[in-house]
Write a protein that holds these residues in place. Structure first.
Motif, PDB file in Angstrom:
ATOM      1  N   GLY A 103       0.802  -1.213   0.000  1.00 54.27           N
ATOM      2  CA  GLY A 103       0.000   0.000   0.000  1.00 54.27           C
ATOM      3  C   GLY A 103       0.834   1.262   0.000  1.00 54.27           C
ATOM      4  O   GLY A 103       0.301   2.370  -0.029  1.00 54.27           O
ATOM      5  N   GLU A 104       2.143   1.102   0.032  1.00 54.93           N
ATOM      6  CA  GLU A 104       3.047   2.253   0.022  1.00 54.93           C
ATOM      7  C   GLU A 104       2.967   3.011  -1.302  1.00 54.93           C
ATOM      8  O   GLU A 104       3.087   4.229  -1.351  1.00 54.93           O
ATOM      9  CB  GLU A 104       4.476   1.767   0.270  1.00 54.93           C
ATOM     10  CG  GLU A 104       5.524   2.833   0.296  1.00 54.93           C
ATOM     11  CD  GLU A 104       6.921   2.245   0.456  1.00 54.93           C
ATOM     12  OE1 GLU A 104       7.861   2.870  -0.046  1.00 54.93           O
ATOM     13  OE2 GLU A 104       7.059   1.172   1.063  1.00 54.93           O
ATOM     14  N   THR A 105       2.742   2.267  -2.386  1.00 49.78           N
ATOM     15  CA  THR A 105       2.637   2.836  -3.730  1.00 49.78           C
ATOM     16  C   THR A 105       1.303   2.397  -4.333  1.00 49.78           C
ATOM     17  O   THR A 105       0.883   1.260  -4.138  1.00 49.78           O
ATOM     18  CB  THR A 105       3.796   2.329  -4.622  1.00 49.78           C
ATOM     19  OG1 THR A 105       5.038   2.668  -3.990  1.00 49.78           O
ATOM     20  CG2 THR A 105       3.756   2.927  -6.010  1.00 49.78           C
ATOM     21  N   SER A 106       0.644   3.295  -5.054  1.00 44.60           N
ATOM     22  CA  SER A 106      -0.630   2.946  -5.686  1.00 44.60           C
ATOM     23  C   SER A 106      -0.403   2.043  -6.897  1.00 44.60           C
ATOM     24  O   SER A 106       0.714   1.955  -7.418  1.00 44.60           O
ATOM     25  CB  SER A 106      -1.370   4.213  -6.124  1.00 44.60           C
ATOM     26  OG  SER A 106      -0.709   4.807  -7.222  1.00 44.60           O
ATOM     27  N   ILE A 107      -1.467   1.399  -7.339  1.00 45.12           N
ATOM     28  CA  ILE A 107      -1.384   0.538  -8.515  1.00 45.12           C
ATOM     29  C   ILE A 107      -0.938   1.350  -9.727  1.00 45.12           C
ATOM     30  O   ILE A 107      -0.029   0.947 -10.459  1.00 45.12           O
ATOM     31  CB  ILE A 107      -2.735  -0.160  -8.791  1.00 45.12           C
ATOM     32  CG1 ILE A 107      -3.045  -1.157  -7.675  1.00 45.12           C
ATOM     33  CG2 ILE A 107      -2.733  -0.853 -10.151  1.00 45.12           C
ATOM     34  CD1 ILE A 107      -4.433  -1.768  -7.738  1.00 45.12           C
ATOM     35  N   SER A 108      -1.550   2.515  -9.932  1.00 46.11           N
ATOM     36  CA  SER A 108      -1.209   3.311 -11.119  1.00 46.11           C
ATOM     37  C   SER A 108       0.234   3.814 -11.052  1.00 46.11           C
ATOM     38  O   SER A 108       0.939   3.810 -12.066  1.00 46.11           O
ATOM     39  CB  SER A 108      -2.184   4.465 -11.317  1.00 46.11           C
ATOM     40  OG  SER A 108      -2.162   5.325 -10.211  1.00 46.11           O
ATOM     41  N   ALA A 109       0.703   4.211  -9.881  1.00 48.21           N
ATOM     42  CA  ALA A 109       2.089   4.681  -9.753  1.00 48.21           C
ATOM     43  C   ALA A 109       3.070   3.531  -9.984  1.00 48.21           C
ATOM     44  O   ALA A 109       4.099   3.709 -10.643  1.00 48.21           O
ATOM     45  CB  ALA A 109       2.313   5.306  -8.385  1.00 48.21           C
ATOM     46  N   GLY A 110       2.767   2.368  -9.457  1.00 47.82           N
ATOM     47  CA  GLY A 110       3.619   1.196  -9.674  1.00 47.82           C
ATOM     48  C   GLY A 110       3.657   0.814 -11.143  1.00 47.82           C
ATOM     49  O   GLY A 110       4.717   0.475 -11.685  1.00 47.82           O
ATOM     50  N   TYR A 111       2.508   0.873 -11.800  1.00 46.58           N
ATOM     51  CA  TYR A 111       2.429   0.553 -13.223  1.00 46.58           C
ATOM     52  C   TYR A 111       3.271   1.539 -14.032  1.00 46.58           C
ATOM     53  O   TYR A 111       4.026   1.135 -14.917  1.00 46.58           O
ATOM     54  CB  TYR A 111       0.972   0.576 -13.686  1.00 46.58           C
ATOM     55  CG  TYR A 111       0.809   0.301 -15.153  1.00 46.58           C
ATOM     56  CD1 TYR A 111       0.892  -0.997 -15.641  1.00 46.58           C
ATOM     57  CD2 TYR A 111       0.574   1.330 -16.055  1.00 46.58           C
ATOM     58  CE1 TYR A 111       0.744  -1.268 -16.994  1.00 46.58           C
ATOM     59  CE2 TYR A 111       0.431   1.079 -17.402  1.00 46.58           C
ATOM     60  CZ  TYR A 111       0.515  -0.221 -17.869  1.00 46.58           C
ATOM     61  OH  TYR A 111       0.379  -0.480 -19.209  1.00 46.58           O
ATOM     62  N   LYS A 112       3.149   2.827 -13.729  1.00 45.69           N
ATOM     63  CA  LYS A 112       3.932   3.847 -14.446  1.00 45.69           C
ATOM     64  C   LYS A 112       5.423   3.615 -14.247  1.00 45.69           C
ATOM     65  O   LYS A 112       6.218   3.775 -15.179  1.00 45.69           O
ATOM     66  CB  LYS A 112       3.540   5.248 -13.982  1.00 45.69           C
ATOM     67  CG  LYS A 112       2.196   5.696 -14.500  1.00 45.69           C
ATOM     68  CD  LYS A 112       1.812   7.050 -13.955  1.00 45.69           C
ATOM     69  CE  LYS A 112       0.390   7.395 -14.371  1.00 45.69           C
ATOM     70  NZ  LYS A 112      -0.091   8.621 -13.721  1.00 45.69           N
ATOM     71  N   GLU A 113       5.798   3.226 -13.037  1.00 44.94           N
ATOM     72  CA  GLU A 113       7.210   2.947 -12.759  1.00 44.94           C
ATOM     73  C   GLU A 113       7.706   1.777 -13.620  1.00 44.94           C
ATOM     74  O   GLU A 113       8.802   1.831 -14.178  1.00 44.94           O
ATOM     75  CB  GLU A 113       7.375   2.624 -11.268  1.00 44.94           C
ATOM     76  CG  GLU A 113       8.791   2.620 -10.794  1.00 44.94           C
ATOM     77  CD  GLU A 113       8.909   2.480  -9.283  1.00 44.94           C
ATOM     78  OE1 GLU A 113       9.910   1.871  -8.865  1.00 44.94           O
ATOM     79  OE2 GLU A 113       8.029   2.957  -8.541  1.00 44.94           O
TER      80      GLU A 113
END
Length: 130
Positions: A103-113
């Motif tokens: 939960g530290e990073t959102s799904i969309s932020a992780g995907y963008k990374e």
């Protein structure tokens, strides 16, 4: 036991975050893909049959199955969220996967990374070839 029943039991046992529900649903992707392929095969065998002849019993009466859409519905998220979450779950970047699952990073932020990481890899491969 059906895959749907097993999924319902696992998803209903506790409060899961969207990425955790996606991770559970993703384990059942091969089952749903197999059903979809079997349906297409059965439908293909019956192509051109007149309306007077009924189709045989199919594994699932829905012929046009979008596996990702179906799993997204089961996981209780939208198709795009599911697609992004599945990419994270199936990636080999353990750092991103761990942060999104915690939960530290959102799904969309992780995907963008992951997308940026893929772009960097493809750019470096192109440079090495020239």
């Amino acid at each position: 036991m059906t895959a749907k029943w097993m999924l319902d039991i696992q998803l209903g046992r506790r409060n899961l975050t969207p990425i955790q529900r996606i991770a559970v649903a993703e384990k059942y992707r091969p089952i749903y893909e197999k059903q979809a392929k079997e349906n297409l095969k059965q439908a293909g065998n019956n192509y051109g049959i007149g309306k007077e002849k009924p189709l045989p019993n199919l594994v699932n009466p829905i012929l046009n199955i979008d596996t990702t859409q179906r799993l997204a519905k089961i996981a209780g998220v939208g198709k795009e969220t599911y697609r992004m979450g599945a990419k994270i779950i199936n990636s080999d970047n353990e750092n991103v996967k761990k942060r999104v699952l915690s939960g530290e990073t959102s799904i969309s932020a992780g995907y963008k990374e992951l997308q940026n990481q893929d772009k960097l890899k493809s750019t470096s491969v192109k440079r090495c070839r020239t």
